[in-house]
Design a protein around this motif. Sequence first.
Motif, PDB file in Angstrom:
ATOM      1  N   ILE A   1       0.860  -1.189   0.000  1.00 43.17           N
ATOM      2  CA  ILE A   1       0.000   0.000   0.000  1.00 43.17           C
ATOM      3  C   ILE A   1       0.894   1.237   0.000  1.00 43.17           C
ATOM      4  O   ILE A   1       1.700   1.439   0.917  1.00 43.17           O
ATOM      5  CB  ILE A   1      -0.924   0.019   1.225  1.00 43.17           C
ATOM      6  N   ILE A   2       0.754   2.040  -1.026  1.00 41.09           N
ATOM      7  CA  ILE A   2       1.568   3.251  -1.172  1.00 41.09           C
ATOM      8  C   ILE A   2       0.637   4.456  -1.150  1.00 41.09           C
ATOM      9  O   ILE A   2      -0.309   4.539  -1.943  1.00 41.09           O
ATOM     10  CB  ILE A   2       2.358   3.250  -2.498  1.00 41.09           C
ATOM     11  N   VAL A   3       0.904   5.381  -0.255  1.00 43.46           N
ATOM     12  CA  VAL A   3       0.119   6.613  -0.196  1.00 43.46           C
ATOM     13  C   VAL A   3       1.066   7.791  -0.407  1.00 43.46           C
ATOM     14  O   VAL A   3       2.231   7.745   0.009  1.00 43.46           O
ATOM     15  CB  VAL A   3      -0.631   6.737   1.155  1.00 43.46           C
ATOM     16  N   THR A   4       0.609   8.796  -1.084  1.00 47.56           N
ATOM     17  CA  THR A   4       1.420   9.982  -1.283  1.00 47.56           C
ATOM     18  C   THR A   4       0.507  11.199  -1.411  1.00 47.56           C
ATOM     19  O   THR A   4      -0.712  11.062  -1.538  1.00 47.56           O
ATOM     20  CB  THR A   4       2.330   9.830  -2.517  1.00 47.56           C
ATOM     21  N   PHE A   5       1.122  12.366  -1.372  1.00 43.57           N
ATOM     22  CA  PHE A   5       0.342  13.605  -1.340  1.00 43.57           C
ATOM     23  C   PHE A   5       0.933  14.625  -2.307  1.00 43.57           C
ATOM     24  O   PHE A   5       2.149  14.689  -2.501  1.00 43.57           O
ATOM     25  CB  PHE A   5       0.341  14.200   0.073  1.00 43.57           C
ATOM     26  N   ALA A   6       0.062  15.423  -2.901  1.00 45.13           N
ATOM     27  CA  ALA A   6       0.466  16.546  -3.743  1.00 45.13           C
ATOM     28  C   ALA A   6       0.166  17.830  -2.990  1.00 45.13           C
ATOM     29  O   ALA A   6      -0.961  18.026  -2.518  1.00 45.13           O
ATOM     30  CB  ALA A   6      -0.278  16.520  -5.076  1.00 45.13           C
ATOM     31  N   GLU A   7       1.163  18.669  -2.877  1.00 43.33           N
ATOM     32  CA  GLU A   7       1.070  19.892  -2.074  1.00 43.33           C
ATOM     33  C   GLU A   7       0.288  20.969  -2.824  1.00 43.33           C
ATOM     34  O   GLU A   7       0.776  21.566  -3.795  1.00 43.33           O
ATOM     35  CB  GLU A   7       2.473  20.409  -1.750  1.00 43.33           C
ATOM     36  N   ILE A   8      -0.913  21.249  -2.359  1.00 43.75           N
ATOM     37  CA  ILE A   8      -1.744  22.271  -2.990  1.00 43.75           C
ATOM     38  C   ILE A   8      -1.089  23.642  -2.885  1.00 43.75           C
ATOM     39  O   ILE A   8      -1.104  24.430  -3.839  1.00 43.75           O
ATOM     40  CB  ILE A   8      -3.149  22.293  -2.354  1.00 43.75           C
ATOM     41  N   GLU A   9      -0.481  23.926  -1.717  1.00 42.74           N
ATOM     42  CA  GLU A   9       0.143  25.233  -1.517  1.00 42.74           C
ATOM     43  C   GLU A   9       1.301  25.480  -2.478  1.00 42.74           C
ATOM     44  O   GLU A   9       1.660  26.625  -2.749  1.00 42.74           O
ATOM     45  CB  GLU A   9       0.625  25.376  -0.073  1.00 42.74           C
TER      46      GLU A   9
ATOM     47  N   VAL B   1      -3.425   7.051  -3.605  1.00 41.51           N
ATOM     48  CA  VAL B   1      -3.145   5.706  -3.094  1.00 41.51           C
ATOM     49  C   VAL B   1      -2.931   4.751  -4.268  1.00 41.51           C
ATOM     50  O   VAL B   1      -3.677   4.791  -5.259  1.00 41.51           O
ATOM     51  CB  VAL B   1      -4.301   5.179  -2.215  1.00 41.51           C
ATOM     52  N   LEU B   2      -1.909   3.918  -4.145  1.00 42.47           N
ATOM     53  CA  LEU B   2      -1.632   2.891  -5.148  1.00 42.47           C
ATOM     54  C   LEU B   2      -1.432   1.557  -4.443  1.00 42.47           C
ATOM     55  O   LEU B   2      -0.834   1.506  -3.362  1.00 42.47           O
ATOM     56  CB  LEU B   2      -0.381   3.248  -5.964  1.00 42.47           C
ATOM     57  N   PHE B   3      -1.909   0.473  -5.076  1.00 40.49           N
ATOM     58  CA  PHE B   3      -1.730  -0.857  -4.513  1.00 40.49           C
ATOM     59  C   PHE B   3      -0.665  -1.601  -5.312  1.00 40.49           C
ATOM     60  O   PHE B   3      -0.851  -1.895  -6.497  1.00 40.49           O
ATOM     61  CB  PHE B   3      -3.055  -1.615  -4.491  1.00 40.49           C
ATOM     62  N   ASN B   4       0.436  -1.878  -4.629  1.00 42.60           N
ATOM     63  CA  ASN B   4       1.594  -2.513  -5.243  1.00 42.60           C
ATOM     64  C   ASN B   4       1.438  -4.037  -5.154  1.00 42.60           C
ATOM     65  O   ASN B   4       2.214  -4.732  -4.494  1.00 42.60           O
ATOM     66  CB  ASN B   4       2.857  -2.041  -4.511  1.00 42.60           C
ATOM     67  N   ALA B   5       0.391  -4.534  -5.790  1.00 43.05           N
ATOM     68  CA  ALA B   5       0.054  -5.954  -5.723  1.00 43.05           C
ATOM     69  C   ALA B   5      -0.623  -6.340  -7.034  1.00 43.05           C
ATOM     70  O   ALA B   5      -1.008  -5.478  -7.827  1.00 43.05           O
ATOM     71  CB  ALA B   5      -0.874  -6.228  -4.543  1.00 43.05           C
ATOM     72  N   LYS B   6      -0.765  -7.631  -7.231  1.00 47.02           N
ATOM     73  CA  LYS B   6      -1.311  -8.111  -8.491  1.00 47.02           C
ATOM     74  C   LYS B   6      -2.649  -8.807  -8.302  1.00 47.02           C
ATOM     75  O   LYS B   6      -2.931  -9.387  -7.271  1.00 47.02           O
ATOM     76  CB  LYS B   6      -0.316  -9.061  -9.161  1.00 47.02           C
ATOM     77  N   ARG B   7      -3.470  -8.664  -9.286  1.00 44.97           N
ATOM     78  CA  ARG B   7      -4.726  -9.385  -9.472  1.00 44.97           C
ATOM     79  C   ARG B   7      -5.558  -9.552  -8.210  1.00 44.97           C
ATOM     80  O   ARG B   7      -6.091  -8.591  -7.680  1.00 44.97           O
ATOM     81  CB  ARG B   7      -4.419 -10.723 -10.140  1.00 44.97           C
TER      82      ARG B   7
END
Length: 207
Positions: A102-110, A178-184
Amino acid sequence: MIKELRVSPITRRSAMPMIIDKHYMGRVPPISMAFGLFHEDRLIGVITYGVSSSTTLRRGVCGDDEADNVYELTRLWTSDDAPKNASSFFISQSLKWVDKEIIVTFAEIEAGHVGITYQAANFFYCGLSSKFKDPKVKGMENKHHSTYARGMTMQQVKDKYGEDNVYYVDRPRKHRYVLFNAKRKRRRELIKLLKYQILPYPKGEQS
């Protein structure tokens, strides 16, 4: 061209100069894994993943049972002369080495970011980050709160610096991906566990 690029693991020490000197945030994030983007022998990009210090974040994506299976993509930098789409290529290649699903990341609006790179890398868009208040200590306003209050409760901050010296400000909200680093099958399982609503991508011109 993209086909001339390669991605390899690098040490935290090797990543640090780019994180501090090149990335706009200019401070050190949690780093558990780091990767370099190379054109021949030249380092033209750095990406880092780390365990967020926020238990709320780790537990909030897919619940308590998956909290230890979460990395935050904490920094992504590529040089101005990197080929088009280098950043999304960099993410996809680095994930082959990443040991969490499970990969989570953020884009800075400011900073004017909406997360175009994460959209190109097929992250799910999950709205804005939660509302938080961050502690500020009088006389230390030029420092990020993580440098003096990391892992501390609000009461612990007050006890350390004095209640009259501590005040709170609203944390700027960010675009959450959010991205899921898994298959099928496993990926489908994780998607079902996702606590956030998947929303249409926000639009914008920047990264």
